[in-house]
Design an enzyme around this catalytic site. Structure first.
Site, PDB file in Angstrom:
ATOM      1  N   ARG A   1       0.837  -1.202   0.000  1.00  5.29           N
ATOM      2  CA  ARG A   1       0.000   0.000   0.000  1.00  5.29           C
ATOM      3  C   ARG A   1       0.871   1.251   0.000  1.00  5.29           C
ATOM      4  O   ARG A   1       0.549   2.265  -0.627  1.00  5.29           O
ATOM      5  CB  ARG A   1      -0.939   0.008   1.215  1.00  5.29           C
ATOM      6  CG  ARG A   1      -1.651   1.343   1.438  1.00  5.29           C
ATOM      7  CD  ARG A   1      -2.712   1.274   2.522  1.00  5.29           C
ATOM      8  NE  ARG A   1      -2.300   0.543   3.702  1.00  5.29           N
ATOM      9  CZ  ARG A   1      -1.515   1.024   4.671  1.00  5.29           C
ATOM     10  NH1 ARG A   1      -1.010   2.254   4.583  1.00  5.29           N
ATOM     11  NH2 ARG A   1      -1.219   0.288   5.727  1.00  5.29           N
TER      12      ARG A   1
ATOM     13  N   ASP B   1      -9.070  17.889 -14.694  1.00 12.48           N
ATOM     14  CA  ASP B   1      -9.386  16.509 -15.047  1.00 12.48           C
ATOM     15  C   ASP B   1      -9.112  16.354 -16.544  1.00 12.48           C
ATOM     16  O   ASP B   1      -9.852  16.883 -17.377  1.00 12.48           O
ATOM     17  CB  ASP B   1     -10.848  16.203 -14.717  1.00 12.48           C
ATOM     18  CG  ASP B   1     -11.223  14.749 -14.986  1.00 12.48           C
ATOM     19  OD1 ASP B   1     -10.527  14.099 -15.787  1.00 12.48           O
ATOM     20  OD2 ASP B   1     -12.223  14.283 -14.424  1.00 12.48           O
TER      21      ASP B   1
ATOM     22  N   TYR C   1     -18.187  15.222 -15.086  1.00 10.75           N
ATOM     23  CA  TYR C   1     -18.587  13.821 -14.955  1.00 10.75           C
ATOM     24  C   TYR C   1     -19.583  13.678 -13.802  1.00 10.75           C
ATOM     25  O   TYR C   1     -19.397  14.271 -12.730  1.00 10.75           O
ATOM     26  CB  TYR C   1     -17.336  12.973 -14.735  1.00 10.75           C
ATOM     27  CG  TYR C   1     -17.571  11.587 -14.213  1.00 10.75           C
ATOM     28  CD1 TYR C   1     -18.425  10.702 -14.872  1.00 10.75           C
ATOM     29  CD2 TYR C   1     -16.924  11.150 -13.061  1.00 10.75           C
ATOM     30  CE1 TYR C   1     -18.639   9.422 -14.384  1.00 10.75           C
ATOM     31  CE2 TYR C   1     -17.116   9.864 -12.579  1.00 10.75           C
ATOM     32  CZ  TYR C   1     -17.988   9.016 -13.234  1.00 10.75           C
ATOM     33  OH  TYR C   1     -18.197   7.750 -12.755  1.00 10.75           O
TER      34      TYR C   1
ATOM     35  N   LYS D   1      -9.910   5.091 -18.593  1.00  8.55           N
ATOM     36  CA  LYS D   1     -10.286   5.497 -19.944  1.00  8.55           C
ATOM     37  C   LYS D   1      -9.073   5.472 -20.884  1.00  8.55           C
ATOM     38  O   LYS D   1      -8.444   4.457 -21.043  1.00  8.55           O
ATOM     39  CB  LYS D   1     -10.947   6.879 -19.878  1.00  8.55           C
ATOM     40  CG  LYS D   1     -11.966   7.055 -18.742  1.00  8.55           C
ATOM     41  CD  LYS D   1     -13.043   6.005 -18.708  1.00  8.55           C
ATOM     42  CE  LYS D   1     -14.211   6.340 -17.792  1.00  8.55           C
ATOM     43  NZ  LYS D   1     -13.896   6.421 -16.373  1.00  8.55           N
TER      44      LYS D   1
END
Length: 377
Positions: free
Chosen positions: A35, A161, A87, A186
């Site tokens: 992590r 973004d 979005y 994406k």
């Protein structure tokens, strides 16, 4: 490419203490728990920083995990200015999660710099811009926004973004943004087999804070997903070129079709911010929005009759996808706001893939014919 590192363990070397009676743990190899850091993830982060022209990059578990991690830099009472057309998941997070945790969120049309300037408050700490916007494809002047915000207060963080454009077509950091983020699900990955977020920056202070939050919150991707995304980056330039070529051909086809009311694609001269797009980008992705003539019945008939296109909410993969924002990706946006933004029942969003463009156009043509059998093309 380096082998994928173990998903959660990083073996530590042991060495003798000076007295040779005990062992101490050495962590000079830089990894102790996956992590906190993993060689495969580090490899991806370095690659993304390079394509973004950034000093640093961090990988998160999803685009919304990246959004959440960035928002955690703020404290209760801080103001976020967010582009009003974003979005649906970003809108939902700011409206129904961040605001309920004490952050103040203002939704503003950032295509109008005067509106952005007027919205800045003494407690404004972050400005969130998405360009082109999802789903109405507005193009925002990144340099103009950064100049306005930083002239008011250089400490306000400007986030862009960049999911739609990808690093191949647009470099927000070079235009004055402080943070460039992606849903790497994406275009950056491009193979529709990974869910991931990416965050790039040049400022040391932002990196140190976000690096801490990446570990402390723990919204990190698996090593295997990092391996897959790194693989996707290797074809980014090839994919984006073909997306652009195909999208231009499709947009021109739709714009000339009598069954279509309006096409919104930044790569067409008819787009209101076409000149701005040419100034700050080197091309366009495969994202096209159009309004079909008629009503919801015609829109659903079109979507149901598509054969090559898949009906799906994602975008940016090699395959062509279609969706209905009002009832899919942006259903969480209040109806009255959707109406203001132009997200109507006849709005359809296409993600044009890299298939043969003639096949794509044939599929669109036959679906439009099914939606409007009385109108001849």
């Amino acid at each position: 490419m380096k082998p994928i590192s173990n998903g959660f363990l990083c073996q530590q070397r042991q060495r003798r203490c000076p007295r040779q009676t005990c062992y101490s743990v050495s962590i000079d190899q830089g990894f102790e728990y996956s992590r906190s850091g993993n060689p495969t993830r580090n490899c991806l982060e370095k690659a993304v920083a390079a394509v973004d022209g950034a000093k640093y990059s961090l990988a998160l578990a999803s685009g919304l995990a990246a959004t959440m991690t960035i928002a955690h830099m703020l404290k209760c009472g801080d103001n976020i200015i967010c582009m009003n057309d974003v979005y649906g998941g970003t809108n939902r997070y700011f409206r129904r999660v961040a605001s309920e945790m004490g952050l103040e969120v203002s939704f503003v049309d950032c295509t109008k710099l005067d509106c952005l300037k007027a919205a800045i408050k003494p407690n404004t700490k972050l400005v969130w811009v998405e360009t082109p916007t999802n789903p109405t494809m507005k193009v925002i002047d990144i340099k103009g926004c950064a100049d306005v915000v930083h002239a008011h207060n250089k400490d306000i963080i400007v986030v862009v973004d960049n999911t739609f454009m990808s690093a191949y077509f647009q470099r927000p950091l070079a235009l004055g943004a402080d943070i460039c983020m992606y849903s790497a699900t994406k275009y950056m990955n491009g193979h529709s087999d990974v869910v991931m977020g990416l965050v790039s920056m040049n400022r040391d202070d932002l990196y140190e804070r976000l690096k801490f939050l990446q570990n402390a919150i723990g919204a990190v991707p698996s090593p295997f997903d990092c391996y897959l995304c790194n693989r996707g980056l290797k074809t980014l330039h090839l994919r984006m070129k073909q997306h652009f070529i195909n999208a231009v051909a499709v947009a021109k086809f739709l714009e000339a079709d009598p069954r279509v009311d309006k096409v919104v694609f930044p790569g067409l001269p008819s787009h209101p911010q076409y000149e701005l797009m040419k100034r700050q980008c080197t091309g366009c992705p495969g994202m096209i929005t159009f309004y079909i003539k008629g009503d919801l019945t015609n829109a659903t008939a079109f979507l149901r009759n598509l054969k090559l296109f898949a009906l799906a909410e994602s975008l940016g993969g090699y395959e062509s996808l279609a969706e209905h924002p009002a009832i899919m990706t942006h259903a969480s946006v209040p109806e009255e706001e959707r109406e203001v933004l132009g997200i109507s029942d006849t709005l359809i969003r296409l993600s044009i893939g890299i298939e043969d463009v003639e096949d794509i156009i044939v599929d669109l043509d036959q679906a439009l014919k099914a939606a409007h059998p009385q109108i001849k093309n």
